[in-house]
Design a protein around this motif. Structure first.
Motif, PDB file in Angstrom:
ATOM      1  N   ILE A  23       0.762  -1.124   0.048  1.00  0.00           N
ATOM      2  CA  ILE A  23       0.000   0.242  -0.127  1.00  0.00           C
ATOM      3  C   ILE A  23       1.179   1.141  -0.073  1.00  0.00           C
ATOM      4  CG2 ILE A  23      -1.562   1.423   1.355  1.00  0.00           C
ATOM      5  CD1 ILE A  23      -3.150  -1.293   2.169  1.00  0.00           C
ATOM      6  N   ARG A  24       1.902   1.404   0.726  1.00  0.00           N
ATOM      7  CA  ARG A  24       2.829   2.198   0.807  1.00  0.00           C
ATOM      8  C   ARG A  24       3.563   2.661  -0.412  1.00  0.00           C
ATOM      9  NH1 ARG A  24       6.605   1.624   4.936  1.00  0.00           N
ATOM     10  NH2 ARG A  24       5.206   2.780   6.495  1.00  0.00           N
ATOM     11  N   ARG A  30       1.565   6.727  -6.799  1.00  0.00           N
ATOM     12  CA  ARG A  30       0.686   7.954  -7.152  1.00  0.00           C
ATOM     13  C   ARG A  30       0.688   9.165  -6.631  1.00  0.00           C
ATOM     14  NH1 ARG A  30       0.120   3.216  -8.770  1.00  0.00           N
ATOM     15  NH2 ARG A  30      -1.606   2.253  -9.205  1.00  0.00           N
ATOM     16  N   HIS A  31       1.981   9.543  -5.769  1.00  0.00           N
ATOM     17  CA  HIS A  31       2.387  10.929  -5.294  1.00  0.00           C
ATOM     18  C   HIS A  31       1.101  11.311  -4.405  1.00  0.00           C
ATOM     19  CE1 HIS A  31       5.696  10.948  -8.176  1.00  0.00           C
ATOM     20  NE2 HIS A  31       4.783  10.504  -9.094  1.00  0.00           N
ATOM     21  N   ASP A  36      -3.869  12.487   2.246  1.00  0.00           N
ATOM     22  CA  ASP A  36      -4.688  12.436   0.870  1.00  0.00           C
ATOM     23  C   ASP A  36      -5.363  11.202   0.756  1.00  0.00           C
ATOM     24  OD1 ASP A  36      -3.889  15.282   0.383  1.00  0.00           O
ATOM     25  OD2 ASP A  36      -2.202  14.462  -0.807  1.00  0.00           O
ATOM     26  N   LEU A  37      -4.707  10.142   0.877  1.00  0.00           N
ATOM     27  CA  LEU A  37      -5.248   8.826   0.547  1.00  0.00           C
ATOM     28  C   LEU A  37      -6.419   8.645   1.631  1.00  0.00           C
ATOM     29  CD1 LEU A  37      -5.430   5.969  -0.755  1.00  0.00           C
ATOM     30  CD2 LEU A  37      -3.411   5.153   0.635  1.00  0.00           C
ATOM     31  N   ASP A  69      -9.054   0.713  -4.042  1.00  0.00           N
ATOM     32  CA  ASP A  69      -9.724   1.286  -4.933  1.00  0.00           C
ATOM     33  C   ASP A  69      -9.245   2.628  -5.545  1.00  0.00           C
ATOM     34  OD1 ASP A  69     -11.805   1.263  -7.345  1.00  0.00           O
ATOM     35  OD2 ASP A  69     -13.116   2.675  -5.504  1.00  0.00           O
ATOM     36  N   GLU A  70      -8.847   3.213  -4.295  1.00  0.00           N
ATOM     37  CA  GLU A  70      -8.372   4.921  -4.606  1.00  0.00           C
ATOM     38  C   GLU A  70      -6.964   4.850  -5.222  1.00  0.00           C
ATOM     39  OE1 GLU A  70      -9.689   7.875  -4.476  1.00  0.00           O
ATOM     40  OE2 GLU A  70     -11.694   6.881  -3.890  1.00  0.00           O
ATOM     41  N   LEU A  71      -6.263   3.842  -4.959  1.00  0.00           N
ATOM     42  CA  LEU A  71      -4.980   3.457  -5.513  1.00  0.00           C
ATOM     43  C   LEU A  71      -4.980   3.112  -6.937  1.00  0.00           C
ATOM     44  CD1 LEU A  71      -3.060   2.365  -2.368  1.00  0.00           C
ATOM     45  CD2 LEU A  71      -2.672   4.473  -3.479  1.00  0.00           C
ATOM     46  N   ASP A  72      -6.144   2.644  -7.410  1.00  0.00           N
ATOM     47  CA  ASP A  72      -6.204   1.839  -8.656  1.00  0.00           C
ATOM     48  C   ASP A  72      -5.445   0.618  -8.671  1.00  0.00           C
ATOM     49  OD1 ASP A  72      -7.844   3.753 -10.119  1.00  0.00           O
ATOM     50  OD2 ASP A  72      -6.171   4.883 -10.268  1.00  0.00           O
TER      51      ASP A  72
END
Length: 87
Positions: A23-24, A30-31, A36-37, A69-72
């Motif tokens: 995840i990290r 994704r910068h 933000d995440l 999902d947010e990280l695609d």
């Protein structure tokens, strides 16, 4: 190797610390900051920190799925005992 594996980066995560590291890595690619995440996924920043450090037990799968999902990204379950699954 399947054609799918050729176009998708796979990160093995068999333990909570490995999942946190994955995840990290994705978050940094994704910068995105942890804040933000967390905001985009609807979880707390502390939750993201704890997961990334691999220190959480009783991890809520729904939270993990929203973060991925947010990280695609997606979660894939592979049968390690199936010799055809490695292809």
């Amino acid at each position: 190797m399947s054609a799918y594996a050729d176009i998708v980066d796979t990160i093995n995560a068999r333990t909570l610390p490995q999942l946190g590291l994955a995840i990290r890595r994705l978050r940094k690619r994704r910068h995105l900051s942890q804040a933000d995440l967390a905001q985009r996924a609807g979880v707390s920043r502390q939750w993201v920190i704890t997961v990334e450090q691999g220190r959480t037990h009783g991890l809520e799968v729904g939270h993990v799925m929203r973060v991925l999902d947010e990280l695609d990204a997606s979660l894939t379950v592979r049968d390690d005992l199936d010799p055809d699954a490695a292809r």
